[in-house]
Structures are given as C-alpha cells and as structure tokens.
Design a protein around this motif. Structure first.
Motif, PDB file in Angstrom:
ATOM      1  N   HIS A   1      35.705  23.504 -69.961  1.00  0.00           N
ATOM      2  CA  HIS A   1      36.078  22.194 -70.505  1.00  0.00           C
ATOM      3  C   HIS A   1      34.850  21.536 -71.142  1.00  0.00           C
ATOM      4  N   PRO A   2      34.526  21.897 -72.377  1.00  0.00           N
ATOM      5  CA  PRO A   2      33.345  21.300 -73.029  1.00  0.00           C
ATOM      6  C   PRO A   2      33.425  19.782 -73.136  1.00  0.00           C
ATOM      7  N   GLU A   3      34.653  19.239 -73.076  1.00  0.00           N
ATOM      8  CA  GLU A   3      34.804  17.778 -73.148  1.00  0.00           C
ATOM      9  C   GLU A   3      34.214  17.074 -71.931  1.00  0.00           C
ATOM     10  N   LEU A   4      33.823  17.834 -70.910  1.00  0.00           N
ATOM     11  CA  LEU A   4      33.174  17.242 -69.733  1.00  0.00           C
ATOM     12  C   LEU A   4      31.959  16.420 -70.150  1.00  0.00           C
ATOM     13  N   ASP A   5      31.190  16.913 -71.113  1.00  0.00           N
ATOM     14  CA  ASP A   5      30.000  16.175 -71.561  1.00  0.00           C
ATOM     15  C   ASP A   5      30.385  14.791 -72.067  1.00  0.00           C
ATOM     16  N   ARG A   6      31.467  14.728 -72.829  1.00  0.00           N
ATOM     17  CA  ARG A   6      31.905  13.437 -73.382  1.00  0.00           C
ATOM     18  C   ARG A   6      32.422  12.525 -72.276  1.00  0.00           C
ATOM     19  N   HIS A   7      33.143  13.066 -71.318  1.00  0.00           N
ATOM     20  CA  HIS A   7      33.666  12.257 -70.215  1.00  0.00           C
ATOM     21  C   HIS A   7      32.524  11.663 -69.393  1.00  0.00           C
ATOM     22  N   VAL A   8      31.513  12.492 -69.103  1.00  0.00           N
ATOM     23  CA  VAL A   8      30.359  11.983 -68.365  1.00  0.00           C
ATOM     24  C   VAL A   8      29.640  10.919 -69.186  1.00  0.00           C
ATOM     25  N   GLY A   9      29.587  11.117 -70.489  1.00  0.00           N
ATOM     26  CA  GLY A   9      28.860  10.194 -71.360  1.00  0.00           C
ATOM     27  C   GLY A   9      29.457   8.806 -71.422  1.00  0.00           C
ATOM     28  N   ILE A  10      30.783   8.676 -71.201  1.00  0.00           N
ATOM     29  CA  ILE A  10      31.405   7.352 -71.263  1.00  0.00           C
ATOM     30  C   ILE A  10      31.600   6.742 -69.879  1.00  0.00           C
ATOM     31  N   ALA A  11      31.194   7.469 -68.831  1.00  0.00           N
ATOM     32  CA  ALA A  11      31.379   6.964 -67.466  1.00  0.00           C
ATOM     33  C   ALA A  11      30.466   5.779 -67.199  1.00  0.00           C
ATOM     34  N   ASP A  12      30.930   4.886 -66.326  1.00  0.00           N
ATOM     35  CA  ASP A  12      30.092   3.781 -65.877  1.00  0.00           C
ATOM     36  C   ASP A  12      29.254   4.194 -64.673  1.00  0.00           C
ATOM     37  N   ILE A  13      29.761   5.155 -63.919  1.00  0.00           N
ATOM     38  CA  ILE A  13      29.016   5.702 -62.783  1.00  0.00           C
ATOM     39  C   ILE A  13      29.472   7.136 -62.588  1.00  0.00           C
ATOM     40  N   VAL A  14      28.547   8.011 -62.226  1.00  0.00           N
ATOM     41  CA  VAL A  14      28.850   9.422 -62.014  1.00  0.00           C
ATOM     42  C   VAL A  14      28.683   9.737 -60.528  1.00  0.00           C
ATOM     43  N   VAL A  15      29.706  10.340 -59.933  1.00  0.00           N
ATOM     44  CA  VAL A  15      29.633  10.783 -58.545  1.00  0.00           C
ATOM     45  C   VAL A  15      29.451  12.298 -58.554  1.00  0.00           C
ATOM     46  N   LEU A  16      28.297  12.746 -58.102  1.00  0.00           N
ATOM     47  CA  LEU A  16      28.022  14.175 -58.018  1.00  0.00           C
ATOM     48  C   LEU A  16      28.497  14.648 -56.649  1.00  0.00           C
ATOM     49  N   ASN A  17      29.729  15.136 -56.600  1.00  0.00           N
ATOM     50  CA  ASN A  17      30.345  15.539 -55.344  1.00  0.00           C
ATOM     51  C   ASN A  17      29.949  16.973 -54.990  1.00  0.00           C
ATOM     52  N   LYS A  18      30.101  17.314 -53.709  1.00  0.00           N
ATOM     53  CA  LYS A  18      29.750  18.650 -53.188  1.00  0.00           C
ATOM     54  C   LYS A  18      28.265  18.945 -53.395  1.00  0.00           C
ATOM     55  N   ALA A  19      27.459  17.894 -53.384  1.00  0.00           N
ATOM     56  CA  ALA A  19      26.019  18.062 -53.601  1.00  0.00           C
ATOM     57  C   ALA A  19      25.352  18.805 -52.460  1.00  0.00           C
ATOM     58  N   ASP A  20      26.039  18.901 -51.328  1.00  0.00           N
ATOM     59  CA  ASP A  20      25.496  19.631 -50.189  1.00  0.00           C
ATOM     60  C   ASP A  20      25.625  21.139 -50.366  1.00  0.00           C
ATOM     61  N   ARG A  21      26.342  21.578 -51.404  1.00  0.00           N
ATOM     62  CA  ARG A  21      26.601  23.005 -51.590  1.00  0.00           C
ATOM     63  C   ARG A  21      25.617  23.670 -52.546  1.00  0.00           C
ATOM     64  N   ILE A  22      24.645  22.917 -53.030  1.00  0.00           N
ATOM     65  CA  ILE A  22      23.621  23.512 -53.902  1.00  0.00           C
ATOM     66  C   ILE A  22      22.244  23.146 -53.358  1.00  0.00           C
ATOM     67  N   GLY A  23      21.245  23.928 -53.721  1.00  0.00           N
ATOM     68  CA  GLY A  23      19.897  23.711 -53.233  1.00  0.00           C
ATOM     69  C   GLY A  23      19.185  22.575 -53.940  1.00  0.00           C
ATOM     70  N   ASP A  24      18.016  22.240 -53.429  1.00  0.00           N
ATOM     71  CA  ASP A  24      17.249  21.113 -53.976  1.00  0.00           C
ATOM     72  C   ASP A  24      16.911  21.311 -55.447  1.00  0.00           C
ATOM     73  N   ALA A  25      16.433  22.496 -55.802  1.00  0.00           N
ATOM     74  CA  ALA A  25      16.015  22.745 -57.181  1.00  0.00           C
ATOM     75  C   ALA A  25      17.200  22.648 -58.132  1.00  0.00           C
ATOM     76  N   ALA A  26      18.337  23.247 -57.737  1.00  0.00           N
ATOM     77  CA  ALA A  26      19.536  23.198 -58.578  1.00  0.00           C
ATOM     78  C   ALA A  26      20.038  21.762 -58.701  1.00  0.00           C
ATOM     79  N   ARG A  27      19.923  21.004 -57.616  1.00  0.00           N
ATOM     80  CA  ARG A  27      20.392  19.620 -57.637  1.00  0.00           C
ATOM     81  C   ARG A  27      19.554  18.780 -58.588  1.00  0.00           C
ATOM     82  N   GLN A  28      18.235  18.952 -58.531  1.00  0.00           N
ATOM     83  CA  GLN A  28      17.358  18.183 -59.423  1.00  0.00           C
ATOM     84  C   GLN A  28      17.600  18.552 -60.883  1.00  0.00           C
ATOM     85  N   GLU A  29      17.827  19.833 -61.142  1.00  0.00           N
ATOM     86  CA  GLU A  29      18.116  20.263 -62.515  1.00  0.00           C
ATOM     87  C   GLU A  29      19.421  19.659 -63.007  1.00  0.00           C
TER      88      GLU A  29
END
Length: 367
Positions: free
Chosen positions: A139-167
C-alpha cells in the motif's frame, strides 16, 4: 453561549495495524467517558466482549456508556447527527476507518458537516512496526496517510529491536514532519492524548467535558511526571509501564495570563507552532474593541478554530491554555506565549484581529 462541541477523532491504519485493539483500549480506559464509536467497515468488531454486527442499522449500548455502530461512509453524517444529539450525552466520537479507507475523505466529511455540535478532533494513523515495510510495499498510499496524520501511533513497537525502531522513527519523521510519534504495544495509549475524559454518568454535569480547572491540575501533574518519561519518542520494552505498555512520551503544558493577548503575536505563535505540539485547548482574552469576547481555542495538528462567546457574568477575564505534545520544550513554549501579551493597555487595534477572525468560521478549507 456557544454550543458544547463533541470532538470527532478519526482512527485510521491499514489492516492488521491494531486499530481495533487501540479502539478497545480507549473504550476500556475511558474512565467514564461516553464514547460514540463509528466503525466504517462491513465485518465485525469485538468491543468489551460484545460483537457489533456489520449491518448498517447495528447499534449496541454498552455498559460503559459507549454507542457503537457499523456504517458506510455515505451514511456517516446521519450517524454523527444521531450520536451528537444532546440526549446521547456523548463526550467524544471515534471513527474507526476501514483498512482500505481514505482517511482524507472522512476528514472532509467531518469538516463539511453542518452539525454545530461536532468539531474535528484529529487523525490518528496507526502503523504496524513489525510489518511496516511489507505494508508499505502493498500500500504505497501509506506514506500519504502518515503525512496527513495529526499524530502517529507506532503500534507493536515491542516486536522490533532498538536499531530497527530508531530507523523506523526516522522514516516516520520524514513522512510526517513535526508530528508526534507515540510508540506502544497492544494499542495501549493514554486516552487523554486524544481527548478529554468525561465526568462519567454518575455526575450531574454528565453532558460537559472536563472543566479547565481539571485540565490545569492534570497539566501540572503530567508535567511533573514528564521527567520520568523518555526524552525520545518511545522506551525500550524493558522499561515498560507497570501496566505493560510502552511509555507514551508526551507532555502537557499550561499557560495562564491575566494580561490580554496581542492577536497578531498570538497568531504568529499558532501559525508556527513547534514540531511535536499536537493539541492546544483553552480560551483567550483579547482586549480589542468589538472583540472582547471569550475566545475558546481548539487546535489539533494543523487544524485551528476560535469560538467567540460572551464572558459569563463574574468570570475573570484571562487566558488559560493547555498544550499537549511529544518532545516539546515547556519553558520555551511559555516564554513564546509570554511574548504574545500586550505590552501596553489597548495596544492592539481592530485590524490586529483579522488573523484570528479567519479561524472563527467553520470552513472545510481550514483543514
């Protein structure tokens, strides 16, 4: 007196991102808040162990005062009208968009509504941290959806490592410059980041939002607690909250002024509000001829409106604002607002109000 308006929050995100989990958390953690939940999908949603079927006429009254409906976008305004009626005593309306919905269209429908009892409350875009790259590929339109958001919730952040999360946080910062990004697991985010808690059914004032005195007390408490939050966007799961979710690194900052505010300086501040400042709410005192009303201020993301009304008899004329954001500099914000005060009595003339009055009319193009 101005009509008490109900914020309408759009909860968006692609399939599997965790929108329903987040909605369930908001319903369960609302602490007496009456939430009208509109599910823009044909399917089913599990809410407090009760299922709302996908047919258009489905409506279920839950024990915690929530009303939930499954509707098509063409009937959205009808359901907003139903939930916003005074008899429903709803504090906030949350629209869960379908995984393939265009959130921008839902926002336009809210802004175009003639219902003076509702106000746009922001777009929350839920992103699956573990499946971000795959979702973005499908879904390339994800970039546009994130771009118009007022706030972004990065869910399932516990399922990736520190380096991947920062990236990933860096990628989201590029897609949505200046927008708060809140990391979480299982959709557990403090509801007060999105809306004010209602007083609950057992109170005489069940139809109102929290008083400003409540908000200011909460702001002070949250600011004291902010020192215990991480100074980035999220914590590592090893430092999880006692309830098991990642800290939502946000602050609540209050500002009060007995002196009137200079309209042009205040608008300069609002038009250039800093990155991470998500919500501003409260009321403003202008000492300008023909504009000495009480101006209630509501801002979320780029959306801004003023609502003028007469000052209640005996109420002190002053400015009181609460600002909510992620990674914001509280002393700097207060300093900027202090510089927005009138330095001499009646310094501001009528032309200085033009910037403010642009945001009084409820217009779709404000978004």
């Amino acid at each position: 007196m101005a009509t008490q308006q109900i914020p309408v929050v759009v909860l968006a995100g692609f399939l599997g991102s965790g929108k329903t989990t987040l909605l369930n958390h908001l319903l369960g953690a609302g602490d007496g808040t009456r939430i009208g939940a509109i599910v823009n999908d044909f399917g089913s949603i599990e809410i407090d162990a009760m299922t709302v079927a996908g047919q258009v006429d489905s409506m279920v009254s839950l024990g915690n005062g929530c009303l939930c409906c499954a509707v098509d976008t063409s009937e959205l305004d009808t359901y907003l009208e139903r939930l916003a009626r005074p008899a429903a005593r709803i504090d906030v309306i949350v629209i869960e968009a379908s995984g393939l919905a265009e959130p921008q269209e839902l926002i336009r429908m809210i802004l175009a509504s003639d219902n003076d009892r509702i106000v746009y409350g922001g777009l929350i875009e839920v992103v699956d941290a573990a499946e971000f790259d795959d979702t973005r590929g499908r879904h390339p339109e994800l970039d546009r959806h994130v771009g118009i958001a007022d706030i972004v919730v990065l869910n399932k952040a516990d399922r990736i490592g520190d380096a991947a999360r920062q990236e990933l946080l860096g990628t989201l910062a590029d897609l949505a410059p200046g927008r708060p990004v809140i990391c979480t697991a299982y959709g557990r985010v403090d509801p007060e980041l999105f809306f004010d808690r209602g007083p609950g059914e057992g109170h005489d004032a069940a139809v109102r939002q929290l008083s400003f005195e409540d908000l200011l007390r909460e702001a002070a408490a949250n600011e004291d607690a902010a020192a215990h939050h991480c100074d980035g966007h999220c914590d590592h799961p090893d430092h999880a909250h006692h309830e098991g979710h990642l800290h939502a690194a946000y602050q609540s900052v209050e500002f009060t002024s007995a002196e009137p505010m200079h309209p042009r300086r205040l608008m300069d501040f609002l038009d250039s509000r800093p990155a991470g400042l998500y919500r501003i709410k409260g009321f403003v005192h202008f000492d300008v001829p023909e504009n000495r009303q009480k101006f209630t201020l509501h801002a979320v993301g780029d959306f801004l409106r003023f609502y003028p009304e007469p000052w209640p008899k005996g109420e002190e004329r002053c400015t009181q604002l609460v600002m909510i954001g992620s990674g914001i500099d509280a002393p700097a914000l207060r300093k900027e607002l202090e510089n927005c005060r009138e330095s001499t009595p009646q310094e501001a003339g009528a032309p200085s109000m033009w910037g403010v009055l642009r945001y009084v009319a409820a217009r779709e193009e404000d978004w």
